[in-house]
Design a protein around this motif. Structure first.
Motif, PDB file in Angstrom:
ATOM      1  N   LEU A  94      -2.782   5.060   8.996  1.00 41.30           N
ATOM      2  CA  LEU A  94      -1.738   3.813   8.624  1.00 41.30           C
ATOM      3  C   LEU A  94      -2.045   2.774   9.701  1.00 41.30           C
ATOM      4  O   LEU A  94      -1.914   1.390   9.012  1.00 41.30           O
ATOM      5  CB  LEU A  94      -0.408   4.400   9.265  1.00 41.30           C
ATOM      6  CG  LEU A  94       0.841   3.540   8.961  1.00 41.30           C
ATOM      7  CD1 LEU A  94       0.853   3.369   7.448  1.00 41.30           C
ATOM      8  CD2 LEU A  94       1.999   4.501   9.329  1.00 41.30           C
ATOM      9  N   ASP A  95      -2.794   2.918  10.705  1.00 35.29           N
ATOM     10  CA  ASP A  95      -3.120   1.626  11.571  1.00 35.29           C
ATOM     11  C   ASP A  95      -4.181   0.752  10.820  1.00 35.29           C
ATOM     12  O   ASP A  95      -4.029  -0.438  10.680  1.00 35.29           O
ATOM     13  CB  ASP A  95      -3.611   2.242  12.963  1.00 35.29           C
ATOM     14  CG  ASP A  95      -4.206   1.076  13.878  1.00 35.29           C
ATOM     15  OD1 ASP A  95      -3.154   0.132  14.008  1.00 35.29           O
ATOM     16  OD2 ASP A  95      -5.243   1.065  14.384  1.00 35.29           O
ATOM     17  N   ALA A  96      -5.145   1.621  10.133  1.00 34.16           N
ATOM     18  CA  ALA A  96      -6.118   0.742   9.398  1.00 34.16           C
ATOM     19  C   ALA A  96      -5.577  -0.148   8.128  1.00 34.16           C
ATOM     20  O   ALA A  96      -6.039  -1.199   7.943  1.00 34.16           O
ATOM     21  CB  ALA A  96      -7.163   1.627   8.966  1.00 34.16           C
TER      22      ALA A  96
ATOM     23  N   ALA B 233       0.753  -1.146   0.118  1.00 26.65           N
ATOM     24  CA  ALA B 233       0.050   0.201  -0.013  1.00 26.65           C
ATOM     25  C   ALA B 233       0.878   1.250   0.020  1.00 26.65           C
ATOM     26  O   ALA B 233       1.912   1.317   0.463  1.00 26.65           O
ATOM     27  CB  ALA B 233      -0.959  -0.068   1.133  1.00 26.65           C
ATOM     28  N   VAL B 234       0.300   2.222  -0.399  1.00 25.68           N
ATOM     29  CA  VAL B 234       0.971   3.798  -0.495  1.00 25.68           C
ATOM     30  C   VAL B 234       0.006   4.590   0.216  1.00 25.68           C
ATOM     31  O   VAL B 234      -1.055   4.783  -0.107  1.00 25.68           O
ATOM     32  CB  VAL B 234       1.289   4.355  -1.949  1.00 25.68           C
ATOM     33  CG1 VAL B 234       1.451   5.697  -1.890  1.00 25.68           C
ATOM     34  CG2 VAL B 234       1.890   3.181  -2.513  1.00 25.68           C
ATOM     35  N   VAL B 235       0.465   5.074   1.479  1.00 29.50           N
ATOM     36  CA  VAL B 235      -0.114   6.266   1.983  1.00 29.50           C
ATOM     37  C   VAL B 235       0.490   7.389   2.010  1.00 29.50           C
ATOM     38  O   VAL B 235       1.545   7.576   2.353  1.00 29.50           O
ATOM     39  CB  VAL B 235      -0.292   5.702   3.598  1.00 29.50           C
ATOM     40  CG1 VAL B 235      -1.120   6.617   4.374  1.00 29.50           C
ATOM     41  CG2 VAL B 235      -0.835   4.383   3.746  1.00 29.50           C
TER      42      VAL B 235
ATOM     43  N   GLN C 260       4.848   0.582  12.501  1.00 25.88           N
ATOM     44  CA  GLN C 260       5.521  -0.465  11.723  1.00 25.88           C
ATOM     45  C   GLN C 260       5.949  -1.736  13.030  1.00 25.88           C
ATOM     46  O   GLN C 260       5.631  -2.739  12.769  1.00 25.88           O
ATOM     47  CB  GLN C 260       6.757  -0.160  11.225  1.00 25.88           C
ATOM     48  CG  GLN C 260       7.677  -1.042  10.458  1.00 25.88           C
ATOM     49  CD  GLN C 260       8.685  -1.871  11.149  1.00 25.88           C
ATOM     50  OE1 GLN C 260       8.933  -1.749  12.222  1.00 25.88           O
ATOM     51  NE2 GLN C 260       8.587  -3.303  10.730  1.00 25.88           N
ATOM     52  N   ARG C 261       6.285  -1.107  14.187  1.00 24.56           N
ATOM     53  CA  ARG C 261       6.557  -2.187  15.310  1.00 24.56           C
ATOM     54  C   ARG C 261       5.254  -2.731  15.437  1.00 24.56           C
ATOM     55  O   ARG C 261       5.402  -3.985  15.717  1.00 24.56           O
ATOM     56  CB  ARG C 261       7.518  -1.264  16.258  1.00 24.56           C
ATOM     57  CG  ARG C 261       7.813  -2.391  17.537  1.00 24.56           C
ATOM     58  CD  ARG C 261       8.044  -1.199  18.793  1.00 24.56           C
ATOM     59  NE  ARG C 261       6.790  -0.538  19.320  1.00 24.56           N
ATOM     60  CZ  ARG C 261       6.584   0.493  20.107  1.00 24.56           C
ATOM     61  NH1 ARG C 261       7.734   0.674  20.784  1.00 24.56           N
ATOM     62  NH2 ARG C 261       5.551   0.864  20.454  1.00 24.56           N
ATOM     63  N   ASP C 262       4.392  -2.138  15.813  1.00 24.89           N
ATOM     64  CA  ASP C 262       3.001  -2.853  16.389  1.00 24.89           C
ATOM     65  C   ASP C 262       2.504  -3.908  15.400  1.00 24.89           C
ATOM     66  O   ASP C 262       1.868  -4.870  15.589  1.00 24.89           O
ATOM     67  CB  ASP C 262       2.113  -1.750  16.752  1.00 24.89           C
ATOM     68  CG  ASP C 262       2.352  -0.885  17.778  1.00 24.89           C
ATOM     69  OD1 ASP C 262       3.391  -1.245  18.576  1.00 24.89           O
ATOM     70  OD2 ASP C 262       1.720  -0.028  18.168  1.00 24.89           O
ATOM     71  N   HIS C 263       2.583  -3.315  14.167  1.00 27.57           N
ATOM     72  CA  HIS C 263       1.909  -4.518  13.025  1.00 27.57           C
ATOM     73  C   HIS C 263       2.873  -5.273  12.556  1.00 27.57           C
ATOM     74  O   HIS C 263       2.450  -6.447  12.013  1.00 27.57           O
ATOM     75  CB  HIS C 263       1.166  -3.755  11.930  1.00 27.57           C
ATOM     76  CG  HIS C 263       0.139  -3.021  12.295  1.00 27.57           C
ATOM     77  ND1 HIS C 263      -1.236  -3.560  12.564  1.00 27.57           N
ATOM     78  CD2 HIS C 263      -0.235  -1.687  12.609  1.00 27.57           C
ATOM     79  CE1 HIS C 263      -1.982  -2.350  12.715  1.00 27.57           C
ATOM     80  NE2 HIS C 263      -1.303  -1.243  13.060  1.00 27.57           N
TER      81      HIS C 263
ATOM     82  N   THR D 278      -3.709  15.842   9.610  1.00 23.07           N
ATOM     83  CA  THR D 278      -3.355  15.874  10.904  1.00 23.07           C
ATOM     84  C   THR D 278      -2.542  14.567  11.102  1.00 23.07           C
ATOM     85  O   THR D 278      -2.712  13.475  10.385  1.00 23.07           O
ATOM     86  CB  THR D 278      -4.288  16.175  11.824  1.00 23.07           C
ATOM     87  OG1 THR D 278      -5.159  14.834  12.125  1.00 23.07           O
ATOM     88  CG2 THR D 278      -5.078  17.321  11.789  1.00 23.07           C
ATOM     89  N   ILE D 279      -1.706  14.746  12.296  1.00 19.88           N
ATOM     90  CA  ILE D 279      -0.901  13.740  12.519  1.00 19.88           C
ATOM     91  C   ILE D 279      -1.830  12.557  13.211  1.00 19.88           C
ATOM     92  O   ILE D 279      -1.358  11.080  12.996  1.00 19.88           O
ATOM     93  CB  ILE D 279       0.129  14.028  13.748  1.00 19.88           C
ATOM     94  CG1 ILE D 279       1.118  13.007  14.153  1.00 19.88           C
ATOM     95  CG2 ILE D 279      -0.544  14.241  15.147  1.00 19.88           C
ATOM     96  CD1 ILE D 279       2.223  12.935  12.960  1.00 19.88           C
ATOM     97  N   ASP D 280      -2.953  12.968  13.667  1.00 19.17           N
ATOM     98  CA  ASP D 280      -3.896  11.876  14.288  1.00 19.17           C
ATOM     99  C   ASP D 280      -4.604  11.169  13.085  1.00 19.17           C
ATOM    100  O   ASP D 280      -4.787   9.855  12.937  1.00 19.17           O
ATOM    101  CB  ASP D 280      -5.147  12.491  14.943  1.00 19.17           C
ATOM    102  CG  ASP D 280      -6.053  11.310  15.649  1.00 19.17           C
ATOM    103  OD1 ASP D 280      -5.591  10.505  16.053  1.00 19.17           O
ATOM    104  OD2 ASP D 280      -7.303  11.281  15.074  1.00 19.17           O
ATOM    105  N   ARG D 281      -4.852  11.800  11.768  1.00 19.83           N
ATOM    106  CA  ARG D 281      -5.362  11.272  10.593  1.00 19.83           C
ATOM    107  C   ARG D 281      -4.476  10.190  10.090  1.00 19.83           C
ATOM    108  O   ARG D 281      -4.587   9.077   9.573  1.00 19.83           O
ATOM    109  CB  ARG D 281      -5.916  12.181   9.692  1.00 19.83           C
ATOM    110  CG  ARG D 281      -6.923  11.739   8.351  1.00 19.83           C
ATOM    111  CD  ARG D 281      -6.848  12.696   7.338  1.00 19.83           C
ATOM    112  NE  ARG D 281      -7.779  13.687   7.784  1.00 19.83           N
ATOM    113  CZ  ARG D 281      -7.943  14.840   6.938  1.00 19.83           C
ATOM    114  NH1 ARG D 281      -7.133  14.970   5.862  1.00 19.83           N
ATOM    115  NH2 ARG D 281      -8.476  15.640   7.626  1.00 19.83           N
TER     116      ARG D 281
END
Length: 704
Positions: free
Chosen positions: A365-367, A302-304, A400-403, A357-360
């Motif tokens: 990225l989490d999704a 994916a590209v984000v 990256q670490r979490d997923h 925003t940083i939250d978005r």
């Protein structure tokens, strides 16, 4: 395998040729070793002290000389062999000879290097060089080189056959936060070579990736076998210089003219599992990502991005790579609908918009990384006033670490991006300014993933008539020729390669008798070791009726005499006519490479082989898997599989033929070039219609 622990992690190091003279190699070595964790022992018969340290006239005069782990030699070439011998007599087992003036400098230097090798063998020395800039082992603060700067500590081990390249990249690497565990300038490789280092570093759990700059490999087969064992666990990236083709000189076969030296390296690297870089930049781009992250396990990236343009550039780069874009599923679409502004197109590439925003960014990225269809991601961002790059770097690293999925970053900015890159490096995520470089880094993880998943297969050994083949090849020497053609078709028969029924006729009446047994019509081919391109001189006739065989025999010989009155003519081979309807003409060949032995070729054959060069290569011997890969790699592979209504070719028969030819050239190293062209491939098997063979060396014996 030689134990090289004392070379890279010594407790005591002697510098032979130590001096305090400004601008000297001996002084530069001592100064670079000032940060060494262990003890330094200067050796110079003309000094009592050097830079405040006691100096000894010879290494044997140093206290407890036998406990010295490493001797670095920086004396004039005429003294080097003697001082290395003294080190061996003192019990030192590891030596680095930085001195030049050996095989690179002419006949006298070559003799000197042979003497050096003899001493190393006598005392069982692990010797680097001569004519090198030295070695570095950061774990002990060892910088036994005369180049400026100590690299950062890291998990990358670098070897180079160019000392100048090491001198050039160390400072650049430190500037970009790239650390090393080992750095070795190989020099002339009189004793230790690239294989020894790969084997050593492959056993080191603290080495995550091996980087190599190579100009040549002396023993190609040993190189492939050794590196293949290492790459299953540790990635190896190589930059090979000298891409020009060197194998076409005086080549008599199609294979010989196509298979240049660089083709052999390309094939060998493929079989050994080496990732080949095209530039110095790529070497370190690949090294950074491979040292920090796990291989890409499957397709779908994916590209984000918060910038449409960079996202498109990344997508284009993915399309030109072996990567495939992930197709977002319904669950991911639904998840992103809760994250992104209304009306945002939640597809790949995912543009989170310039007002993100940083939250978005974090939630998007989490999704994406949490989706099953996504194996890895490229995260791109341009600077905005809504967040700092260092904040985004923290988000990318944590996601990256979490997923646990590979991620590369492309934060496109100046000093702000450089500061963020340091944050990313802490998570093992490399940052690239160019989207194409970021994609190439992710592709390296995919290529290495392929390497780790493939299983090594031993080449199949077929039951063949080796003695019969030996007799056929020995006949070339008896006739005083090094080229054979259709007169040696029995050689293929001896190795189980299907050929058309037929025989060599030495007179018109012989030809008529052979043709009568084969049936109407037949194929007739000139048999002459001096006329290789038979069709160019009218030496091949196809579809000859029985009542014309005698006249055709005489006509073929007459054309041959007009072309070359002095040519040796053995006769005419008369063969059954092979039905080529629903068939494809391919080529199977071999060419003996000076470094790697025989290089096998498979591709589209017939008269167009040199025009299209639709070919694939491997180093012999090959396994069934490798032979099958060769058939799949050519551009014409869909035609063999039955494209556009054609009947599928018998690929199993092609694969077996490649393996049988591989066994033939492995059994008989004297075969220099071999072409089966065409190998006619149909739905029900293969037929080797024509053969061209060149031999050099002792053909009477085989490699048992």
């Amino acid at each position: 395998m030689t134990d090289l622990s004392g070379l890279f992690d010594p407790d005591r190091v002697a510098v032979i040729g130590a001096t305090d003279r400004e601008g000297s190699v001996g002084r530069a070595l001592l100064e670079n070793l000032s940060a060494f964790d262990g003890e330094l022992v200067p050796v110079n018969p003309n000094r009592e002290t050097v830079l405040g340290r006691d100096c000894y006239p010879s290494i044997g005069d140093a206290p407890e000389a036998s406990s010295i782990d490493l001797a670095v030699v920086a004396v004039p070439a005429r003294f080097a062999v003697d001082v290395v011998r003294q080190a061996g007599e003192a019990g030192v087992r590891n030596v680095v000879v930085v001195t030049a003036g050996f095989s690179e400098s002419g006949d006298r230097g070559e003799r000197r290097e042979r003497e050096l090798v003899a001493v190393a063998e006598e005392y069982d020395l692990a010797l680097v060089g001569p004519n090198c800039v030295g070695v570095i082992g950061t774990q002990s603060g060892l910088n036994a080189t005369f180049v400026r700067g100590m690299p950062l500590e890291g998990s990358i081990s670098l070897m180079s056959q160019s000392g100048a390249l090491i001198a050039a990249v160390l400072g650049w690497a430190a500037q970009h936060g790239i650390g090393f565990r080992h750095v070795v300038s190989l020099g002339n490789e009189a004793v230790l070579d690239e294989v020894d280092l790969v084997e050593e570093w492959g056993q080191d759990p603290d080495v995550d990736v091996v980087l190599a700059y190579l100009e040549d490999v002396d023993d190609g087969r040993r190189f492939v076998d050794a590196v293949r064992e290492v790459t299953a666990e540790t990635p190896v990236v190589a930059l090979k210089s000298g891409r020009t083709e060197a194998g076409a000189e005086a080549a008599a076969s199609h294979t010989g003219s196509i298979a240049g030296s660089d083709r052999a390296y390309e094939a060998a690297f493929n079989q050994a599992g080496i990732l080949r870089a095209g530039t110095i930049q790529e070497v370190f781009d690949f090294g950074r990502v491979l040292s920090g992250q796990s291989p890409l396990e499957r397709d779908g990236v994916a590209v984000v991005t918060n910038g449409g343009g960079p996202g498109v550039l990344a997508t284009d780069a993915i399309g030109e790579s072996r990567l495939t874009p992930a197709e977002f599923g319904d669950d991911l679409h639904a998840h992103l609908a809760d994250v992104l502004p209304r009306g945002t197109d939640a597809t790949n590439p995912l543009d989170v918009r310039g007002d993100a925003t940083i939250d978005r960014f974090r939630r998007s990225l989490d999704a994406v990384l949490g989706a099953d269809e996504v194996a890895g991601a490229v995260v791109l961002s341009v600077p905005t006033a809504l967040f700092e790059f260092e904040e985004l770097a923290e988000v990318i690293g944590r996601q990256q670490r979490d997923h646990g999925k590979p991620v590369v970053a492309c934060l496109m900015g100046g000093e702000e991006a450089d500061r963020a890159a340091e944050e990313l490096e802490a998570y093992g995520v490399p940052n690239y300014f160019d989207p194409a470089r970021a994609v190439a880094g992710l592709e390296a993880l995919a290529v290495y993933g392929d390497v780790t998943r493939r299983e090594y297969e031993r080449p199949t050994t077929f039951d063949v008539e080796r003695d019969r083949a030996r007799q056929i090849l020995a006949g070339t020497g008896e006739r005083g020729v090094d080229h054979v053609s259709v007169e040696a078709m029995e050689l293929l028969d001896a190795y189980g390669v299907p050929t058309p029924a037929g025989d060599l006729a030495e007179s018109p009446s012989d030809a008529e008798a052979i043709a009568a047994d084969l049936g109407d019509p037949v194929v007739m081919k000139l048999a002459s070791p001096d006329i290789l391109h038979k069709s160019d001189v009218g030496g091949v006739e196809v579809g000859v009726p029985l009542d014309s065989v005698g006249d055709t025999y005489r006509a073929i010989l007459e054309r041959a005499r007009r072309h070359d009155p002095d040519a040796t003519v053995l006769g005419v081979r008369v063969e059954e006519l092979v039905d080529i309807e629903d068939s494809t003409e391919t080529i199977v060949g071999a060419n003996r490479d000076p470094q790697f032995g025989h290089l096998l070729l498979f591709g589209l054959g017939g008269i167009f082989v040199q025009f299209f060069e639709d070919t694939s290569f491997r180093v012999a011997p090959v396994s069934e898997r490798e032979a099958r890969e060769m058939t799949a790699e050519i551009r014409a592979a869909p035609m063999l599989r039955g494209a556009r209504g054609r009947a599928p070719a018998d690929l199993d028969a092609v694969v077996e033929t490649i393996q049988r030819v591989s066994q033939l050239v492995t059994d008989f190293p004297a075969i220099r070039e071999l072409d089966i062209n065409p190998l006619v491939v149909g739905p029900d098997g293969v037929r080797a219609v024509d053969l061209r063979l060149t031999v050099s060396g002792d053909v009477s014996s085989s490699a048992e």
